[in-house]
Design a protein around this motif. Structure first.
Motif, PDB file in Angstrom:
ATOM      1  N   UNK A  39      28.734  19.261  -5.895  1.00  0.00           N
ATOM      2  CA  UNK A  39      28.277  17.918  -5.547  1.00  0.00           C
ATOM      3  C   UNK A  39      28.145  17.025  -6.771  1.00  0.00           C
ATOM      4  N   UNK A  40      27.778  17.621  -7.918  1.00  0.00           N
ATOM      5  CA  UNK A  40      27.678  16.808  -9.133  1.00  0.00           C
ATOM      6  C   UNK A  40      29.063  16.355  -9.584  1.00  0.00           C
ATOM      7  N   UNK A  41      30.062  17.253  -9.464  1.00  0.00           N
ATOM      8  CA  UNK A  41      31.417  16.872  -9.861  1.00  0.00           C
ATOM      9  C   UNK A  41      31.957  15.766  -8.964  1.00  0.00           C
ATOM     10  N   UNK A  42      31.472  15.745  -7.706  1.00  0.00           N
ATOM     11  CA  UNK A  42      31.906  14.700  -6.785  1.00  0.00           C
ATOM     12  C   UNK A  42      31.046  13.444  -6.910  1.00  0.00           C
ATOM     13  N   UNK A  43      30.195  13.394  -7.955  1.00  0.00           N
ATOM     14  CA  UNK A  43      29.331  12.232  -8.231  1.00  0.00           C
ATOM     15  C   UNK A  43      28.392  11.907  -7.078  1.00  0.00           C
ATOM     16  N   UNK A  44      27.932  12.956  -6.367  1.00  0.00           N
ATOM     17  CA  UNK A  44      26.928  12.734  -5.343  1.00  0.00           C
ATOM     18  C   UNK A  44      25.588  12.434  -6.025  1.00  0.00           C
ATOM     19  N   UNK A  45      24.660  11.766  -5.302  1.00  0.00           N
ATOM     20  CA  UNK A  45      23.361  11.471  -5.942  1.00  0.00           C
ATOM     21  C   UNK A  45      22.611  12.737  -6.345  1.00  0.00           C
ATOM     22  N   UNK A  46      21.866  12.633  -7.447  1.00  0.00           N
ATOM     23  CA  UNK A  46      21.163  13.790  -8.002  1.00  0.00           C
ATOM     24  C   UNK A  46      20.159  14.361  -7.000  1.00  0.00           C
ATOM     25  N   UNK A  47      19.590  13.496  -6.152  1.00  0.00           N
ATOM     26  CA  UNK A  47      18.580  13.959  -5.189  1.00  0.00           C
ATOM     27  C   UNK A  47      19.130  15.076  -4.310  1.00  0.00           C
ATOM     28  N   UNK A  81      33.741  26.372  -7.579  1.00  0.00           N
ATOM     29  CA  UNK A  81      33.827  27.815  -7.368  1.00  0.00           C
ATOM     30  C   UNK A  81      34.561  28.507  -8.498  1.00  0.00           C
ATOM     31  N   UNK A  82      35.688  27.924  -8.925  1.00  0.00           N
ATOM     32  CA  UNK A  82      36.470  28.557  -9.995  1.00  0.00           C
ATOM     33  C   UNK A  82      35.678  28.576 -11.298  1.00  0.00           C
ATOM     34  N   UNK A  83      34.971  27.479 -11.582  1.00  0.00           N
ATOM     35  CA  UNK A  83      34.178  27.417 -12.813  1.00  0.00           C
ATOM     36  C   UNK A  83      33.146  28.542 -12.818  1.00  0.00           C
ATOM     37  N   UNK A 127      33.786  24.467 -18.508  1.00  0.00           N
ATOM     38  CA  UNK A 127      33.813  23.172 -17.814  1.00  0.00           C
ATOM     39  C   UNK A 127      34.795  22.231 -18.507  1.00  0.00           C
ATOM     40  N   UNK A 128      34.749  22.207 -19.830  1.00  0.00           N
ATOM     41  CA  UNK A 128      35.640  21.317 -20.571  1.00  0.00           C
ATOM     42  C   UNK A 128      37.100  21.672 -20.299  1.00  0.00           C
ATOM     43  N   UNK A 129      37.402  22.975 -20.295  1.00  0.00           N
ATOM     44  CA  UNK A 129      38.774  23.420 -20.067  1.00  0.00           C
ATOM     45  C   UNK A 129      39.249  23.007 -18.676  1.00  0.00           C
ATOM     46  N   UNK A 130      38.363  23.144 -17.692  1.00  0.00           N
ATOM     47  CA  UNK A 130      38.749  22.768 -16.334  1.00  0.00           C
ATOM     48  C   UNK A 130      38.961  21.263 -16.216  1.00  0.00           C
ATOM     49  N   UNK A 131      38.094  20.484 -16.911  1.00  0.00           N
ATOM     50  CA  UNK A 131      38.291  19.036 -16.937  1.00  0.00           C
ATOM     51  C   UNK A 131      39.692  18.716 -17.441  1.00  0.00           C
ATOM     52  N   UNK A 132      40.020  19.382 -18.548  1.00  0.00           N
ATOM     53  CA  UNK A 132      41.270  19.077 -19.245  1.00  0.00           C
ATOM     54  C   UNK A 132      42.474  19.518 -18.416  1.00  0.00           C
ATOM     55  N   UNK A 133      42.452  20.757 -17.942  1.00  0.00           N
ATOM     56  CA  UNK A 133      43.624  21.317 -17.270  1.00  0.00           C
ATOM     57  C   UNK A 133      43.831  20.748 -15.876  1.00  0.00           C
ATOM     58  N   UNK A 134      42.717  20.448 -15.184  1.00  0.00           N
ATOM     59  CA  UNK A 134      42.863  20.016 -13.792  1.00  0.00           C
ATOM     60  C   UNK A 134      42.592  18.529 -13.616  1.00  0.00           C
ATOM     61  N   UNK A 135      42.409  17.833 -14.731  1.00  0.00           N
ATOM     62  CA  UNK A 135      42.183  16.395 -14.650  1.00  0.00           C
ATOM     63  C   UNK A 135      40.962  16.008 -13.839  1.00  0.00           C
ATOM     64  N   UNK A 136      39.874  16.760 -13.992  1.00  0.00           N
ATOM     65  CA  UNK A 136      38.669  16.472 -13.222  1.00  0.00           C
ATOM     66  C   UNK A 136      37.808  15.454 -13.940  1.00  0.00           C
ATOM     67  N   UNK A 137      37.007  14.730 -13.146  1.00  0.00           N
ATOM     68  CA  UNK A 137      36.001  13.854 -13.728  1.00  0.00           C
ATOM     69  C   UNK A 137      34.709  14.647 -13.869  1.00  0.00           C
ATOM     70  N   UNK A 138      33.911  14.273 -14.838  1.00  0.00           N
ATOM     71  CA  UNK A 138      32.675  15.009 -15.085  1.00  0.00           C
ATOM     72  C   UNK A 138      31.580  14.643 -14.085  1.00  0.00           C
ATOM     73  N   UNK A 164      48.594  21.675  -2.162  1.00  0.00           N
ATOM     74  CA  UNK A 164      47.916  21.944  -0.889  1.00  0.00           C
ATOM     75  C   UNK A 164      46.400  21.791  -1.008  1.00  0.00           C
ATOM     76  N   UNK A 165      45.846  22.161  -2.166  1.00  0.00           N
ATOM     77  CA  UNK A 165      44.398  22.095  -2.356  1.00  0.00           C
ATOM     78  C   UNK A 165      44.108  21.131  -3.499  1.00  0.00           C
ATOM     79  N   UNK A 166      43.177  20.232  -3.264  1.00  0.00           N
ATOM     80  CA  UNK A 166      42.801  19.340  -4.366  1.00  0.00           C
ATOM     81  C   UNK A 166      41.928  20.118  -5.338  1.00  0.00           C
ATOM     82  N   UNK A 167      42.235  20.082  -6.634  1.00  0.00           N
ATOM     83  CA  UNK A 167      41.468  20.879  -7.609  1.00  0.00           C
ATOM     84  C   UNK A 167      39.970  20.590  -7.555  1.00  0.00           C
ATOM     85  N   UNK A 168      39.591  19.307  -7.317  1.00  0.00           N
ATOM     86  CA  UNK A 168      38.151  19.014  -7.351  1.00  0.00           C
ATOM     87  C   UNK A 168      37.392  19.699  -6.216  1.00  0.00           C
TER      88      UNK A 168
END
Lengths: 85, 230, 225
Positions: free
Chosen positions: C187-195, C56-58, C116-127, C47-51
């Motif tokens: 926003x960083x996890x979603x690869x939004x621009x740094x600005x 918030x969870x992190x 952060x590393x654990x969440x990447x691994x468990x939820x298949x997130x991109x950095x 129902x909810x996309x992990x990304x």
């Protein structure tokens, strides 16, 4: 008793204001998109106002009473220590 | 000032404030005109907004006297701080309960994450911590210092909380909000609101003096008890 | 001894103690991994996309796990009057505070990277596109958190209630950190621009500076006797 009086006054004033509204309604309703909107929500806002006003009294008087109780507890202690000496 | 003088002043101001409050209620029911868009429920503002002002004033005094207490170590400053903080809790509770009562009619929901509402809620909990720290220390001197630290850090954090909750809202717009403020408040409403500000301020200072007198008696009694024990 | 040397000595002592016992590091690390496991079952991932909720969870994991470790800052030294010894040393109180805070910061920063590393691994997130900026966001957020946490850990360990009091004192103060931290991280996890996150980073930095300065100034009043 004070509160009862206030609620009565509030209720009477509510009735008065409602009649005042209907008298003024002719001019003011033209500003509203839905003519009957105020009539529909009728009594609920009054209750909210009464409760809010009652809360102020309860909170302030509650604080006064709590201070009074703490003071009387202190005075008992004062009496005890006076007896002690 | 002596305790009896404090108490006399407190009783006088409190009585004045309570009479003023009754007058405000009467005026708000019979005299002031009803706001067109919000209707009757707008009358809650005559207690809500002054309660908010009093809350801010009380917590401001508490933070300021706390800082001065740490600096000067005058017992009276701590008494003033704890008295003002307690007043802030009471008036903050008034603000936090009357606000949602208004919001339910005007916004259609009891609670929104409106910045000022959120800020008051957090302030209330910061000062809840203030009282918990005070009562959870065995050594009263230590409790006073700890509580003062809590109040000061809380005051320093307020600008950040304020900015962040506004920031948050700008990212997640709230549902349709009728803005309560408008500098062009009609004459009689403004008069009543200002009168209510005055009444709440007088009431607060009356209660503050009573609480201060109570704290003075308590401290003196504690000191006497310690003398007897020694 | 210069001021910096004094701070350094305390940091070194605390870290050495930690590496010998590994109590807090293991506790916080295990807490992070286990929370991620629990989150996996608490959140319906169909129902909810992990990304969408990862940021918030992190941050909540960092806050709760951090309190676990930071709350025990003064426990070990409370025994045998060790902390009195430190206070009686010629090091000024704010140097003690800064040393303790920095040691806590290093520990919690390591844990937050692990989170952060654990969440990447468990939820298949991109950095995301800029991991260095993410590391900076974590660094500033954790620094602010640890400063307030260390100050109030000293307060709460001086009360009867102990660590039970810590969240009540710290949580209301942490709202800015959580708002700016999760805003930037999401926003960083979603690869939004740094600005887009520069404002958040600035506020996190200001918050950290305020917290550190407040702690350094007020710590002496907490530990004086």
């Amino acid at each position: 008793m004070n509160l009862m009086k206030k609620i009565t006054v509030g209720f009477l004033s509510g009735v008065l204001l409602l009649t005042g509204y209907s008298a003024l309604g002719g001019q003011e309703m033209t500003n509203l998109p839905v003519g009957g909107a105020l009539a529909v929500q009728s009594l609920k806002p009054y209750w909210h106002v009464f409760i809010a006003y009652a809360i102020v009294l309860v909170a302030v008087l509650g604080w006064v009473i709590s201070m009074g109780r703490r003071l009387s507890a202190l005075e008992t202690r004062l009496g005890d220590s006076a007896e002690h000496q | 000032m002596s305790v009896s003088g404090l108490r006399k002043g407190g009783v006088t101001l409190t009585a004045l404030g309570l009479i003023g409050l009754v007058v405000i209620y009467w005026l708000s029911f019979f005299w002031v005109s009803t706001e067109i868009r919000q209707g009757i429920v707008q009358r809650i503002f005559y207690v809500h907004v002054p309660a908010a002002w009093t809350t801010g004033l009380a917590f401001g005094i508490a933070a300021l006297t706390s800082a001065m207490y740490l600096w000067l170590r005058d017992e009276r400053l701590d008494r003033a701080a704890v008295s003002a903080a307690e007043g802030g809790m009471v008036f903050g509770a008034i603000m936090l309960t009357t606000g949602p009562l208004w919001g339910k009619i005007a916004w259609g929901t009891y609670w929104t994450w409106e910045p000022r509402l959120t800020l008051t809620l957090l302030l209330w909990f910061i000062f809840l911590g203030y009282f918990m720290v005070r009562s959870a220390t065995d050594n009263p001197e230590k409790g006073k210092r700890f509580a003062a630290v809590v109040a000061i850090v809380g005051a320093l954090d307020i600008p950040f909380i304020h900015l962040s909750v506004i920031w948050f809202r700008s990212l997640h717009p709230a549902p349709v909000v009728i803005k309560p403020e408008g500098p062009s408040l009609p004459g009689d409403m403004l008069t009543l609101l200002l009168a209510s500000f005055a009444v709440f301020t007088v009431l607060f200072f009356g209660l503050f003096l009573l609480r201060y007198a109570l704290e003075t008696v308590r401290v003196e009694l504690d000191a006497r008890a310690r003398e007897v024990a020694a | 001894m210069s001021y910096l040397r004094q701070v350094q000595a305390i940091v070194w002592k605390d870290l050495l103690l930690e590496f010998r016992t590994k109590e807090r590091l293991v506790a916080m690390g295990a807490f992070a991994v286990l929370s991620a496991v629990l989150f996996n079952y608490a959140v319906d991932r169909t129902a909810v996309r992990p990304q969408d909720i990862a940021a918030g969870l992190i941050w909540m994991t960092i806050v709760f796990g951090g309190l676990l470790g930071v709350g025990r800052t003064f426990h070990l030294e409370a025994q045998d009057g060790a902390f009195e010894g430190i206070l009686m040393s010629p090091a000024p109180k704010d140097a003690v505070f800064l040393g303790k805070t920095l040691a806590n910061f290093i520990l919690l920063y390591v844990v937050s990277l692990l989170v952060v590393a654990v969440f990447m691994l468990f939820f298949g997130l991109e950095l995301g596109a800029s991991p260095a900026v993410l590391a900076l966001v974590l660094c500033l957020g954790v620094l602010g958190f640890v400063s307030l946490g260390t100050l109030f850990a000293a307060v709460s360990s001086g009360t009867r209630m102990g660590e039970t009091l810590l969240p009540i004192l710290v949580f209301p103060l942490l709202v800015p950190m959580v708002i700016f931290g999760t805003g930037a991280t999401g926003r960083l996890l979603a690869s939004r621009p740094v600005a887009e996150v520069v404002g958040d980073i600035r506020m996190l930095g200001a918050f950290a500076v305020m917290a550190l300065a407040a702690g350094a100034l007020l710590f002496r009043f907490v530990v004086e006797d």
